[in-house]
Design an enzyme around this catalytic site. Structure first.
Site, PDB file in Angstrom:
ATOM      1  N   ASP A   1       0.813  -1.220   0.000  1.00 61.31           N
ATOM      2  CA  ASP A   1       0.000   0.000   0.000  1.00 61.31           C
ATOM      3  C   ASP A   1       0.851   1.277   0.000  1.00 61.31           C
ATOM      4  OD1 ASP A   1      -2.140  -1.838   0.422  1.00 61.31           O
ATOM      5  OD2 ASP A   1      -1.829  -1.728   2.591  1.00 61.31           O
TER       6      ASP A   1
ATOM      7  N   GLU B   1     -11.274   0.076  -3.633  1.00 61.31           N
ATOM      8  CA  GLU B   1     -10.692   0.547  -2.364  1.00 61.31           C
ATOM      9  C   GLU B   1      -9.516   1.444  -2.696  1.00 61.31           C
ATOM     10  OE1 GLU B   1      -9.442  -2.925  -0.157  1.00 61.31           O
ATOM     11  OE2 GLU B   1      -8.098  -3.600  -1.724  1.00 61.31           O
TER      12      GLU B   1
HETATM   13  O1  FUB Z   1      -3.060  -3.831   3.160  1.00 62.92           O
HETATM   14  C1  FUB Z   1      -4.314  -4.105   3.697  1.00 62.92           C
HETATM   15  C2  FUB Z   1      -5.370  -3.734   2.706  1.00 62.92           C
HETATM   16  O2  FUB Z   1      -5.203  -4.479   1.517  1.00 62.92           O
HETATM   17  C3  FUB Z   1      -5.323  -2.310   2.246  1.00 62.92           C
HETATM   18  O3  FUB Z   1      -5.831  -1.406   3.164  1.00 62.92           O
HETATM   19  C4  FUB Z   1      -6.068  -2.442   0.978  1.00 62.92           C
HETATM   20  O4  FUB Z   1      -5.970  -1.324   0.158  1.00 62.92           O
HETATM   21  C5  FUB Z   1      -5.427  -3.663   0.398  1.00 62.92           C
HETATM   22  O5  FUB Z   1      -4.208  -3.369  -0.186  1.00 62.92           O
END
Ligand code: FUB
Length: 650
Positions: free
Chosen positions: A34, A205
């Site tokens: 991320d 997301e």
């Molecule tokens: O890294 C945990 C979660 O997985 C993140 O918050 C999302 O964006 C995905 O990458």
């Protein structure tokens, strides 16, 4: 140990803070995901999350994410790890040991740095709340607010400050993503959360907003079917509505379901940061990568190809690993069977397309180029700089598994940034390429042997760097180690010819060693690094805060062996420098085998951190001399036991 070999290779050779030759992934000493990239005062910072290994399932969705580190670079090549800036146990409102510190962001306003992060709240009011921590520098220390931001809930916060000074926070994961305007305090909301309009259906997301030439780019991981691709939409306002434009990065098809990204402009170029699991092969242990982005004239983003080449600087004077390509079609990257792993390009044919872009020839006048290759049939490899042929390597028929350094003159000299392209001719069956490197006439290339394992041992023990170009003078200065405590019984090839006398090297010669018999010795009383072992089972090397490397990732039954120690007298005591976060288990020093006579034994106790070093001393209980092997054997139960930096007898 279940750390894979690709990781091992990448871990070896790194020093604390500085990760040289950073191609993709560019952070390899720990797992991270991320990535939000930000430019702050001419430095490129990356704020990712951390993936770690939990012995039991913790966190959510299989992720085990306890903390955040921050990384920076000024040259796109050497990255510094500034260490932990926040953890699930340092934020008052976050559930302790919740391992749920997901995708963060950081942004500067009026000389303060605001770090936004999603975490599991102690009050269990929602799956994730979003908090903010504030610092005076991008690397911290960050002080978290005592409470999360009221009025919003969700994951993956992204902050955006528009040219008019208004502050927006985007966040969320699901069918809908949200935006909210923040007050100038950066810590409270000014408007009610609203759904971002104009996005396609299905799971989304990780929103990331940026502005370029007056357009607002709303970008997001999107899973229209299968894993997440990175997609984008554009609009005329940070509040939307946006027009969906399509994907910029293809989804992973190897089991890594997530992707999460950011865009950044640095020194006039645009980059996409993202993550993948290539290093671990495990979708919960991801690593961060970056590639260049090119906009078309209308401001659209043509699809970006994820490369191993990455964004780092690569120089013609260094060994250019061919598996760090920018473009490859009709060939495969495979690991060699060598103990010290290495990746090579194989399954080559005349239809293979292979390019490595942006190689810096500087202003050097290279006259020769060397290719380290294996060929079971006679084959030819044309090397092009751009579309101009620069050299042809005529590869002789070699024995199965044999590797040779083939050197040839260049047809013309070049300088500056260039793209390398390869064309293959002849019988390419069994052809494999490892690396290519340019040289000047007065340089000596210490090449690999036909046996990668032996060469690696040689260069490790002789301290002659693999791939490095030495001037004749430098090379001679490096080789006194060949005498004294070092012992050379092996063969040396100069320009492919067996040579008895290494000192007869001439300018421009290519040297290859074929023996592992040379051995660098360490004075047991001077103190030696644990990483200077002669053999090992199960341990890895990692950057050490004290300098150099320590051995780490140590589990029950792992050991290191030293047959390279000089004891000019019987030692009375031995001191080790170790670190651990756990109590339990032991470090045993034994003579000549893992079950040999016990010299000393240390109980493992927590030192408060994997890089918090503590010295332990013990009496030496048995005799030892230079002909003995020292075994350091680690015993314990589950999980990683300790790290070991150095050992000193007295
Ligand atoms: O890294 C945990 C979660 O997985 C993140 O918050 C999302 O964006 C995905 O990458």
């Amino acid at each position: 140990m279940n750390i894979n070999l690709r990781k091992l290779t990448l871990l070896i050779g790194l020093c604390w803070g500085a990760l040289a030759q950073a191609q993709n992934p560019f952070i390899t000493h720990r797992f991270s995901a991320d990535p939000t990239a930000r430019v702050i005062n001419d430095t490129l910072f990356v704020f990712p999350s951390s993936d770690t290994t939990c012995s039991q399932i913790k966190g959510n969705n299989g992720f085990c994410m306890p903390d955040y580190h921050v990384y920076s670079t000024v040259d796109l090549t050497n990255w510094t790890d500034h260490g932990e800036i926040l953890s699930h146990n340092t934020v008052p409102w976050v559930e302790e040991d919740s391992y749920g510190m997901w995708a963060p962001d950081c942004i500067e306003k009026d000389g303060k740095y605001y770090f936004y992060f999603p975490a599991m709240p102690k009050d269990k009011s929602k799956f994730r709340r979003i908090g903010v921590a504030v610092a005076d520098t991008p690397t911290g220390p960050y002080t978290p607010e005592t409470h999360y931001i009221e009025g919003i809930e969700g994951i993956d916060p992204n902050a955006f400050i528009d040219d008019d000074g208004r502050i927006y926070l985007y966040y969320g994961g699901g069918e809908k993503l949200f935006w909210v305007e923040l007050n100038q305090d950066m810590k409270t909301i000014k408007t009610k959360p609203q759904v971002v309009q104009g996005l396609p259906p299905k799971y989304k997301e990780g929103p990331f907003m940026f502005k370029r030439k007056g357009k607002y780019y709303f970008t997001f991981p999107h899973a229209p079917g299968g894993s997440e691709e990175i997609a984008y939409a554009v609009g005329d306002s940070p509040k939307g509505p946006f027009t969906y434009k399509g994907k910029v990065l293809e989804r992973w098809k190897d089991g890594c379901w997530t992707n999460h990204h950011s865009f950044v402009e640095y020194k006039g170029e645009w980059f996409l940061f993202y993550h993948h699991m290539d290093l671990s092969g495990n979708k919960h242990r991801r690593s961060i990568c970056a590639d260049r982005v090119y906009f078309d004239e209308e401001g659209n983003i043509p699809e970006i190809k994820a490369t191993y080449r990455g964004i780092s600087k690569m120089f013609a004077k260094d060994a250019i690993q061919v598996d760090k390509y920018s473009v490859m079609e009709n060939a495969k990257v495979e690991k060699t069977g060598a103990e010290q792993p290495n990746w090579v390009v194989k399954r080559i044919s005349e239809h293979t397309k292979l390019a490595i872009k942006d190689i810096d020839f500087e202003k050097e006048k290279f006259t020769q180029v060397a290719l380290f290759a294996s060929a079971i049939n006679e084959a030819e490899v044309d090397l092009f700089v751009g579309n101009k042929k620069m050299a042809t390597f005529k590869l002789p028929k070699m024995k199965e598994g044999e590797w040779r350094l083939v050197k040839t003159d260049v047809l013309f000299k070049t300088k500056g940034m260039q793209d390398l392209n390869f064309i293959f001719r002849g019988n390419t069956e069994g052809l494999a390429l490892d690396w290519v490197q340019f040289m000047k006439k007065d340089e000596v290339l210490v090449g690999k042997t036909p046996d990668i394992k032996l060469f690696n041992e040689m260069h490790q023990r002789l301290n002659i760097e693999a791939y490095k170009l030495y001037t004749l003078k430098e090379f001679k200065a490096e080789t006194p180690q060949l005498s004294k405590h070092a012992l050379v019984k092996g063969k040396c090839y100069i320009n492919g010819e067996l040579s008895e006398d290494i000192t007869s090297v001439q300018e421009g010669d290519v040297i290859a060693f074929t023996s592992d018999k040379a051995k660098k010795m360490y004075n047991a009383f001077g103190g030696f690094k644990a990483s200077n072992f002669s053999d090992q089972e199960g341990v890895n090397l990692e950057p050490c805060r004290l300098g150099g490397q320590n051995i780490g990732y140590i589990e029950n039954g792992d050991y290191v062996m030293y047959n390279n120690l000089i004891f000019d007298r019987q030692p009375k005591q031995v001191t080790i420098n170790m670190a651990s976060v756990n109590d339990g288990g032991s470090i045993e020093l034994r003579k000549n085998s893992v079950n040999g006579e016990m010299l000393a034994r240390f109980d493992i106790k927590s030192t408060g951190g994997w890089q918090e070093w503590s010295s332990l001393t013990s009496e030496v209980a048995a005799s030892i001399n230079s002909t003995d092997k020292l075994f350091v054997v680690f015993k314990g139960t589950d999980g990683f036991l300790c790290n070991l930096a150095d050992i000193k007898f007295n």
